[in-house]
Design an enzyme around this catalytic site. Sequence first.
Site: not given
Length: 322
Positions: A141, A148, A200, A213, A313
Amino acid sequence: MPMLSQQYLTATAVPDALQLLAEPGVLALVNFDHSCAPGVQPGIIPLGMPSLCDKPWEVIRYGNSVAERGEDEHCQWSLIEDVLCVATWIAPQDCSDIEAATEVAYGRLFRVIQSKGFPYPFRIWNFMPDINRGDGDREEYKKFCVGRERAFDDYHVAPQSYPAASALGHHTQGAVIYLLAGRNSGVHHENPRQQPAYQYPREYGPSSPSFARATSLALCSKPQVFISGTASIIGHNTQAVGDLQQQLAITLDNIQHLLSHVGQAEANLSGVRVYLRHPEDVAAAQAFLAPRLPLERINFIHADICRSQLLVEIEALASLAP
Ligand code: 3EB
């Protein structure tokens, strides 16, 4: 202008996927099953993750015209009026370098949306194998996040313009990235209860996750809000490790706060996907959610969450009645 809808269907409700795909207003058909490879024709999007409640199809509808479809740059696309849907797959052998393959795949997607005049993605989904394999910065990930972010940089997309997204792991080979894009930018939102993911701290990896979000846009007179994959995270900290019920409660609370923050507390949720790390949790998750949300709007999906301590999730589309 019309609304966009995402609706889940059983196998019996879809006797002929190609026939459904040809109906006016059908933009794409997402397939929840074990295959993660290009569909038999553009508009069919196999994700490689089975439904845990016998709903292998999601139909994405928009407008009243029959979709135009095609293939460019190893991408399959479908277009109705103001919405373009583009999907691309990463072949199993290329997943061995997920960082490089992700950058390449995003580059293809960006070139297709730009060349077709839909340069603004407003919702992106990412599904890949072995998402929690590897320690520390070598976790799959985290490597995906590096590729990305590099692609967003390559195409000059700043963090304030990152759209809503989901990123999950499946248990088959190959990866898929698909998106919905518009001719104009949506509005991206953060959740006051959660640190923006693109900010983060370093402990979560060399590149922060590149998503908002939520992203809202007015495809019709009423805005629709595309809510990113949302989990049991407050600030940047994982909450309620090992406790499914508590993770579900905190996740729904996060979604409700986000909707209140964007002035859509009264909106209805549809296209709800509940991704569960452990398939055996489906009955408990259904029991928890049944009093809170109409189950016919929910699909339960077997998937790994990008933080190994997360069990669940949830993502959704929030719409006001037209
Ligand atoms: C989180 O809030 C949980 O990497 O695109 C949720 C939605 C998550 C999208 C992504 C990751 C992504 O950090 C994980």
